[in-house]
Design an enzyme around this catalytic site. Structure first.
Site, short mmCIF file in Angstrom:
data_model
loop_
_atom_site.label_atom_id
_atom_site.label_comp_id
_atom_site.label_asym_id
_atom_site.label_seq_id
_atom_site.Cartn_x
_atom_site.Cartn_y
_atom_site.Cartn_z
N CYS A 77 0.83 -1.22 0.00
CA CYS A 77 0.00 0.00 0.00
C CYS A 77 0.86 1.26 0.00
O CYS A 77 0.56 2.23 0.71
CB CYS A 77 -0.92 0.00 1.21
SG CYS A 77 -2.09 -1.37 1.23
N ALA A 86 1.40 3.70 -5.14
CA ALA A 86 0.31 2.82 -5.57
C ALA A 86 -1.04 3.51 -5.40
O ALA A 86 -1.91 3.41 -6.27
CB ALA A 86 0.34 1.52 -4.77
N ARG A 124 0.47 -4.94 4.82
CA ARG A 124 0.87 -5.47 6.14
C ARG A 124 -0.17 -5.09 7.20
O ARG A 124 -0.42 -5.84 8.14
CB ARG A 124 2.23 -4.90 6.53
CG ARG A 124 3.41 -5.41 5.74
CD ARG A 124 4.69 -4.76 6.20
NE ARG A 124 4.62 -3.29 6.09
CZ ARG A 124 5.46 -2.45 6.68
NH1 ARG A 124 6.41 -2.92 7.46
NH2 ARG A 124 5.34 -1.14 6.50
N TYR A 167 -0.34 -10.44 1.83
CA TYR A 167 0.53 -10.70 0.67
C TYR A 167 0.31 -12.11 0.12
O TYR A 167 0.10 -12.29 -1.08
CB TYR A 167 2.00 -10.53 1.06
CG TYR A 167 2.43 -9.11 1.39
CD1 TYR A 167 1.55 -8.04 1.31
CD2 TYR A 167 3.73 -8.85 1.78
CE1 TYR A 167 1.96 -6.75 1.61
CE2 TYR A 167 4.15 -7.56 2.09
CZ TYR A 167 3.26 -6.52 2.01
OH TYR A 167 3.68 -5.24 2.30
N LYS A 219 11.05 0.29 -9.69
CA LYS A 219 12.49 0.31 -9.93
C LYS A 219 13.25 0.35 -8.60
O LYS A 219 12.72 0.82 -7.59
CB LYS A 219 12.85 1.51 -10.80
CG LYS A 219 12.29 2.86 -10.31
CD LYS A 219 13.01 3.38 -9.09
CE LYS A 219 12.29 4.47 -8.37
NZ LYS A 219 12.88 4.75 -7.04
N TYR A 227 15.54 19.99 -5.55
CA TYR A 227 14.89 19.13 -6.54
C TYR A 227 15.42 19.44 -7.93
O TYR A 227 15.31 20.57 -8.42
CB TYR A 227 13.37 19.32 -6.50
CG TYR A 227 12.65 18.34 -7.40
CD1 TYR A 227 12.52 17.02 -7.02
CD2 TYR A 227 12.13 18.75 -8.62
CE1 TYR A 227 11.87 16.10 -7.84
CE2 TYR A 227 11.48 17.85 -9.44
CZ TYR A 227 11.35 16.53 -9.05
OH TYR A 227 10.73 15.63 -9.88
#
Length: 322
Positions: A10, A14, A36, A55, A94, A231
């Site tokens: 979560c 996502a 979890r 999971y 990634k 940034y």
């Protein structure tokens, strides 16, 4: 039939980005989410009108064709392997894994089982980079000599997973893969690590910034990344005739109009694009019609990225993730 995707974890990405993309595309749907925390999973499930589970329960579901895995990098190998063994296609955030030995094992497993395993470098699906690569191939810049790229983000709150060495945290794994993968994309897979310097926080035990030089076939790539800097996400490709600069390279908003400025004042034209939707759509398309040769090539590039991460650690004297 729509690809039924289970979200294993979560994570914020996502909930905010991949989940909405899966729900928006006609070729995908969110079938279930695992977390979890039962409360967190239930909250996510309400947002996407799907089932909530843990999971292992998600991997056992018959109504899940593929898994999106946004877990911390240190957990990628364990749960990607489990998903492949359960017969699910996998889109994993990634990098594929923090180290090359794990990446090779997963690649071999996916190919042996005829499953799609994709590493979610979303920026590669944005057309602005396709335009730049085509300009490189067409000689618009002349003979390409160098790439300079940087991806840096401000400090994260204490307790962020990026500061946890047990979860393969650190700037190299979280940020360094972006410019490294960009260099592969624009300059080819024959690059090797010429040198690297990594700065590690002794209290946290993770690297916070790095400088890497790659070289190959007459070109060099000078790459920088910083977990705790201003940034920055941009790059410049220089040839012997002119150069092109790309701003907002790795995380452009969906409505961002790319600014591909050539050194002589001209511009290359690239449209705005939602790279999140493009990445998810590409994964769904691959799952709908798996092609072993295509997937073998893509996985080879992902494994090569992890080999370069290993080489950077060696040159930068930073230990491999635990």
């Amino acid at each position: 039939m729509s690809l039924r995707v289970g979200v294993l974890g979560c994570a914020d990405i996502a909930l905010r980005r991949i989940g909405p993309a899966l729900a928006a595309l006609p070729e995908t749907t969110v079938a279930a989410v695992a977390g979890r925390s039962p409360g967190r999973a239930a909250e996510f499930a309400r947002a996407f009108d799907c089932a909530a589970t843990d999971y292992s329960g998600l991997l056992a579901r018959d109504d899940v064709d593929a898994v999106y895995l946004p877990l911390p990098p240190g957990l990628h190998f364990t749960w990607t392997r489990a998903a492949l063994l359960a017969g699910k296609h996998v889109l994993v955030e990634k990098p594929l894994t923090p180290t090359s030995a794990e990446a090779r094992e997963l690649a071999d497993l996916a190919l042996a089982r005829g499953l799609v395993l994709r590493e979610n470098f979303m920026f590669l699906h944005h057309r602005q980079h396709h335009v730049v690569r085509q300009a490189v191939r067409d000689g618009v810049l002349g003979a390409v000599r160098s790439l300079s790229a940087e991806f840096s983000i401000p400090p994260r709150p204490d307790g962020d997973i990026r500061y946890d060495p047990a979860l393969a945290g650190g700037a190299l794994v979280d940020l360094g893969g972006y410019p490294i993968r960009l260099a592969q994309y624009l300059l080819g897979d024959g690059l090797t690590v010429l040198g690297a310097e990594l700065t590690t926080d002794p209290d946290r035990g993770v690297d916070l910034r790095g400088v890497v030089t790659l070289a190959g076939d007459g070109v060099t790539a000078d790459l920088r990344f910083h977990l705790g800097g201003a940034y920055t996400n941009e790059y410049t490709v220089a040839g012997d005739r002119r150069s092109v600069h790309v701003a907002r390279a790795f995380t452009p908003p969906a409505d961002f109009e790319p600014e591909l400025r050539l050194s002589d004042g001209e511009r290359l034209v690239a449209p705005a694009q939602d790279q999140v939707l493009a990445a998810v759509a590409a994964f769904a398309s691959a799952c709908a019609a798996p092609n072993a040769r295509r997937e073998r090539g893509r996985l080879a590039r992902s494994v090569r990225t992890t080999e370069l991460l290993d080489a950077v650690r060696g040159a930068g004297l930073t230990p491999a993730p635990r």
